[in-house]
Write an enzyme that holds these catalytic residues in place. Structure first.
Site, PDB file in Angstrom:
ATOM      1  CE  LYS A  14     -52.868  23.982   3.335  1.00 36.94           C
ATOM      2  NZ  LYS A  14     -52.500  22.734   2.888  1.00 36.94           N
ATOM      3  NE  ARG A  92     -56.650  20.438   0.414  1.00 33.01           N
ATOM      4  CZ  ARG A  92     -55.393  20.358   0.854  1.00 33.01           C
ATOM      5  NH1 ARG A  92     -55.119  19.806   2.000  1.00 33.01           N
ATOM      6  NH2 ARG A  92     -54.423  20.858   0.131  1.00 33.01           N
ATOM      7  NE  ARG A 131     -44.819  23.394  -1.852  1.00 31.01           N
ATOM      8  CZ  ARG A 131     -46.015  23.330  -1.259  1.00 31.01           C
ATOM      9  NH1 ARG A 131     -46.132  23.647   0.012  1.00 31.01           N
ATOM     10  NH2 ARG A 131     -47.078  22.974  -1.936  1.00 31.01           N
ATOM     11  NE  ARG A 137     -46.296  19.108  -2.505  1.00 34.19           N
ATOM     12  CZ  ARG A 137     -47.219  19.552  -1.686  1.00 34.19           C
ATOM     13  NH1 ARG A 137     -46.906  19.915  -0.474  1.00 34.19           N
ATOM     14  NH2 ARG A 137     -48.483  19.641  -2.083  1.00 34.19           N
ATOM     15  NE  ARG A 148     -51.564  21.572  -5.006  1.00 32.08           N
ATOM     16  CZ  ARG A 148     -50.354  22.015  -4.675  1.00 32.08           C
ATOM     17  NH1 ARG A 148     -49.455  22.284  -5.596  1.00 32.08           N
ATOM     18  NH2 ARG A 148     -50.052  22.193  -3.415  1.00 32.08           N
TER      19      ARG A 148
HETATM   20  P1  AMP Z   1     -51.239  19.558   0.776  1.00 39.44           P
HETATM   21  O1  AMP Z   1     -49.915  18.995   1.173  1.00 39.44           O
HETATM   22  O2  AMP Z   1     -52.085  19.937   1.956  1.00 39.44           O
HETATM   23  O3  AMP Z   1     -51.128  20.649  -0.242  1.00 39.44           O
HETATM   24  O4  AMP Z   1     -52.039  18.356   0.042  1.00 39.44           O
HETATM   25  C1  AMP Z   1     -51.527  17.766  -1.130  1.00 39.44           C
HETATM   26  C2  AMP Z   1     -52.621  16.992  -1.835  1.00 39.44           C
HETATM   27  O5  AMP Z   1     -53.117  15.951  -0.987  1.00 39.44           O
HETATM   28  C3  AMP Z   1     -53.858  17.795  -2.222  1.00 39.44           C
HETATM   29  O6  AMP Z   1     -53.695  18.505  -3.437  1.00 39.44           O
HETATM   30  C4  AMP Z   1     -54.898  16.688  -2.326  1.00 39.44           C
HETATM   31  O7  AMP Z   1     -54.747  15.951  -3.529  1.00 39.44           O
HETATM   32  C5  AMP Z   1     -54.503  15.769  -1.181  1.00 39.44           C
HETATM   33  N1  AMP Z   1     -55.205  16.118   0.083  1.00 39.44           N
HETATM   34  C6  AMP Z   1     -54.653  16.584   1.234  1.00 39.44           C
HETATM   35  N2  AMP Z   1     -55.584  16.791   2.182  1.00 39.44           N
HETATM   36  C7  AMP Z   1     -56.781  16.461   1.606  1.00 39.44           C
HETATM   37  C8  AMP Z   1     -58.111  16.467   2.062  1.00 39.44           C
HETATM   38  N3  AMP Z   1     -58.450  16.877   3.294  1.00 39.44           N
HETATM   39  N4  AMP Z   1     -59.080  16.064   1.191  1.00 39.44           N
HETATM   40  C9  AMP Z   1     -58.774  15.643  -0.050  1.00 39.44           C
HETATM   41  N5  AMP Z   1     -57.530  15.621  -0.539  1.00 39.44           N
HETATM   42  C10 AMP Z   1     -56.521  16.017   0.276  1.00 39.44           C
END
Ligand code: AMP
Length: 197
Positions: A14, A92, A131, A137, A148
């Site tokens: 993404k 999400r 990663r 991270r 996740r």
């Molecule tokens: P990502 O970088 O998109 O993998 O997001 C990392 C983390 O941020 C996720 O595992 C969630 O804890 C939080 N997060 C990101 N976007 C959302 C969202 N739309 N709703 C809820 N939590 C989010």
């Protein structure tokens, strides 16, 4: 005009595809994970509320995320709503999707396309573990990765049907080299964008 959303499990690319697509179409790339990580590193109220959820691989509560995103794209700070954007990582959950749709209809800014990047689970786990080693991270560890992915299946995968019903879903094979995936996305988007009027 280009309003699109990337919908994909963690590790499907993404962030990488989001940046490339946003640049190609000349629109802002809004990645909610990045925005939340900024809040955490700046120690804002939102960052403090989000941190433990993110570390455990859980979703941050809907209300907090919806407010953050609609504030940014919705002009709730008094500016005009954004006309173009590539959203990455939002919505999400169905609740977030409904809130986004509600907002979009009110301001006449519904999405043109929702791009789903499809990658087999084994490949996702492999990419995320890599990663984790390269970028450090703290949610890219094996246990948290599995969690996740389970959260994605349970909370986010139902959005595929939500957008399919609206006729704006585009499925793309997310395996292989980055440039090939980008080309596949562009090829799949072309007819949808041509039809947006
Ligand atoms: P990502 O970088 O998109 O993998 O997001 C990392 C983390 O941020 C996720 O595992 C969630 O804890 C939080 N997060 C990101 N976007 C959302 C969202 N739309 N709703 C809820 N939590 C989010």
């Amino acid at each position: 005009m280009f309003r699109a959303l990337l919908l994909a499990p963690p590790g499907a690319g993404k962030g990488t595809q989001g940046e490339l697509l946003a640049r190609r179409h000349g629109v802002p790339h809004l990645a909610t994970g990045d925005l939340l990580r900024e809040h955490v590193s700046q120690g804002t109220d939102l960052g403090r509320a989000a941190e433990a959820h993110m570390e455990a691989g859980r979703l941050v509560p809907d209300d907090l995320v919806i407010e953050m995103v609609l504030h940014r794209i919705g002009g709730h700070d008094g500016s005009e709503p954004m006309t173009d954007f590539l959203l990455d990582g939002f919505p999400r959950t169905l609740r977030q999707a409904r809130a986004a749709y509600e907002w979009a209809r009110t301001v006449d800014r519904t999405f043109h396309a929702v791009i789903v990047l499809e990658v087999p689970e084994d490949e996702l786990v492999r990419r995320l573990a890599q990663r984790g080693e390269e970028q450090g991270r703290n949610d890219d560890t094996e246990d948290v990765i599995r969690h996740r992915l389970a959260v994605y299946e349970e909370s986010t995968a139902p959005l595929v049907e939500f957008y399919e019903e609206r006729g704006i879903l585009v499925r793309v094979d997310g395996t292989g080299p980055v440039e090939e995936v980008t080309e596949r996305v562009e090829a799949a988007l072309a007819p949808v964008l041509a039809a947006r009027g």
